[in-house]
Write an enzyme that holds these catalytic residues in place. Sequence first.
Site, PDB file in Angstrom:
ATOM      1  CG  ASP A  92      -1.404   7.110  11.949  1.00  0.00           C
ATOM      2  OD1 ASP A  92      -2.260   7.738  11.325  1.00  0.00           O
ATOM      3  OD2 ASP A  92      -1.639   6.081  12.608  1.00  0.00           O
TER       4      ASP A  92
ATOM      5  CG  HIS B 208      -5.593   9.949   4.527  1.00  0.00           C
ATOM      6  ND1 HIS B 208      -4.794  10.914   5.093  1.00  0.00           N
ATOM      7  CD2 HIS B 208      -5.605   8.913   5.393  1.00  0.00           C
ATOM      8  CE1 HIS B 208      -4.333  10.477   6.242  1.00  0.00           C
ATOM      9  NE2 HIS B 208      -4.808   9.261   6.462  1.00  0.00           N
ATOM     10  CG  ASP B 209      -7.764  10.268   8.248  1.00  0.00           C
ATOM     11  OD1 ASP B 209      -7.897   9.175   7.651  1.00  0.00           O
ATOM     12  OD2 ASP B 209      -6.828  10.507   9.029  1.00  0.00           O
TER      13      ASP B 209
ATOM     14  CG  ASP C  76      -3.357   1.046 -11.957  1.00  0.00           C
ATOM     15  OD1 ASP C  76      -2.279   0.485 -11.666  1.00  0.00           O
ATOM     16  OD2 ASP C  76      -4.340   0.452 -12.456  1.00  0.00           O
TER      17      ASP C  76
ATOM     18  CD  GLU D 107      -3.740  11.421  13.187  1.00  0.00           C
ATOM     19  OE1 GLU D 107      -4.696  11.403  12.424  1.00  0.00           O
ATOM     20  OE2 GLU D 107      -3.228  10.383  13.640  1.00  0.00           O
TER      21      GLU D 107
ATOM     22  CG  ASP E 271       1.225   1.486  -9.587  1.00  0.00           C
ATOM     23  OD1 ASP E 271       1.807   2.431 -10.151  1.00  0.00           O
ATOM     24  OD2 ASP E 271       0.420   0.721 -10.186  1.00  0.00           O
TER      25      ASP E 271
ATOM     26  CG  ASN F 106       0.038  -2.637 -12.205  1.00  0.00           C
ATOM     27  OD1 ASN F 106      -0.847  -1.876 -11.833  1.00  0.00           O
ATOM     28  ND2 ASN F 106       0.548  -3.575 -11.440  1.00  0.00           N
TER      29      ASN F 106
ATOM     30  CG  ASP G   1       1.313   8.429   7.236  1.00  0.00           C
ATOM     31  OD1 ASP G   1       0.916   8.513   8.402  1.00  0.00           O
ATOM     32  OD2 ASP G   1       0.774   8.991   6.263  1.00  0.00           O
TER      33      ASP G   1
ATOM     34  CG  ASP H 218      -3.078  -3.215  -9.804  1.00  0.00           C
ATOM     35  OD1 ASP H 218      -3.206  -1.990  -9.985  1.00  0.00           O
ATOM     36  OD2 ASP H 218      -2.350  -3.700  -8.902  1.00  0.00           O
TER      37      ASP H 218
END
Length: 625
Positions: free
Chosen positions: A267, A395-396, A88, A321, A96, A90, A165, A92
């Site tokens: 995907d 990530h899955d 990150d 996929e 990013d 910034n 993706d 938040d």
Amino acid sequence: MDKRCFTEPVKPLSYRSIINFKQLHLFDDPDMKLFNIKLKELIIATGLMLLSGSGFAQPMKNTNQPEINRKWWKEAIFYQIYPRSFMDSNGDGIGDLKGIISKLDYVKSLGVDAVWLNPVYASPNYDNGYDISDYQNIMKEFGVMQDFDVMLKGFHDRGIKVIMDLVVNHCSSEHKWFKAARISRKSRYYNYFHWWPAENGAPPKRWSAFDPDANAWKYNKATNSYYLHYFAAQQPDLNWENPKLRQEIYKMMRFWLDKGIDGFRMDAIAYISKDLTFPPLHAKYHGDWAMYYAGGPHLHEYIKEMNRQVLNKYNAATVAEAMGTVNDVMKFVDPVRSELNMAYHFEGVNIGYLPNEYKMVNPKGYGLLKFKRVYSKWDSAFATKGWGTIYLGNHDQPRMVTRWGNDSPEFREVSSKMLTTFILSMGGTPYYYFGDELGMSNIKFDKISDYNDIELLTNYAQVKAKGGDTNRFIEGMKISSRDNGRTPFQWNASANGGFTTGKPWLKVNPNYISVNVEAEEKDTNSVLNYFKEMVKLRKSNLAFVYGKYTLIDAGNPDVYAYTRELNNDKYLIVLNFHAKTAATNVGFDMTGIKTMINNYADGPVTDNAGQITLKPYEAAVFKIK
Ligand code: NOJ
Ligand code: CA
């Protein structure tokens, strides 16, 4: 009905060299300097010596291995970055693009060749970017297009390719096409989606992965019709049977390829084609609906069209996929079909779950024998044609060390290294998930309120609605949930692992105090440094990419042992998958055999009768020829 992730189908799916110099087409293939190498014609090592150092020329002896067609994407190690959790910039709390830009040198230091970036397109984030509201814009939390351009150039300047993706089975309900379509049946975008007119009665049953009622049809009042969403209601399926829609998608793909990206991870691509009559589902698909969805009538026609009209013009690398059997998956990647390059299957990551439940791991473990059978099966499928991938996390998935190794303090490091040895010594292109190189492990949330993932929250709601055991559910999710793999990256021992100065969107694993880049870069024995060594080893010899795989001691329930062989190079890989000492017999004298890498300070005990004794989770690669 089985409630597992839509992306993880329910049942375990039954679903070189003397280079012949005349064939040396240097620069024919712009992105790879393709050599057409004929292994059989292997001869004179002398000429090749001149080329050594290029990394492509190895003195090789004549063997009967098939001809290989070298491609950069076969030889590359891909590193997957989940941008939301990488860095990150910034404060938040959300990773990013500027964060990624600030860490380009870190990625370079890993020695990887390519990056797969999870979606960075504009999105309301119901499914963290897999619900795209504008395909040609950047998600506001992630930055702006200029940041993307700087990031892409930064990777390219460092010799790292970037694939993105491509999420085109569905878009977001906030995409302008859908916003217009849902107003009137007369909208020019109405047929960009799938509708069931209410005057025809209730729509035929279709399951949805991320819907509280598991119903893939949602009623829309303004049009008096139901729209189809295989995933969440905020992810309406796009109508690929409409040629106009297909052209829009191809145009968008050209936009990104013209920018210079190197390819796409596709995907849910197997689901794009639908039978527009929406027939009632055959009973055989009950509980296995992903198999039905993955076999749409025009699927391969559309992929071929996409290849003709877009992909082959750019020489883009593609990875699907792909659900289904070996035969189903092969259709995407058999080169004679001119569709896609690589596919990843789900049979491996689906091992070890209890049947008919949402991602509950079997308390008895996943069974190494089954694991070996599955990976051997897929390796042999791709041995003669097509090209596969190898991965244990993304990530899955939960963190690989928790799911496939052992995340206890005693074994986390050594078992992470063992799994890395597996991924980087197997055939198929490795897709290595960010954070696994540190041995990051599952965070194991105790409270439902800590979770973010739509899939998990939907399934929790369903268990609750049925009066099921929510405590058991939460316990199960500590091992299998996707959020375990999505916690922020651990850079150093400062607050929040140095990921953000703000409040992270998902909690950081408290083990960041010791499991972090800064600490591991300094420690020569770290998981991170082992990963880098293993990357170097894979890249030192094409046997790890194109070499023949042979499983040894198949019936051994603790040790996974195999060889990789290409011409006059042969490696033996031995991996103890369990927390106890185990032995294998490889059937030949191990005296004097060179150990290339090993995850313990003192290597495995070998003898002249071929016996190798391995400590808990010990891994070793030997050069036996
Ligand atoms: C597969 C993606 O990897 C997953 O994260 C997503 O939820 C579904 N497809 C829907 O796009
Ligand atoms: Ca940010």
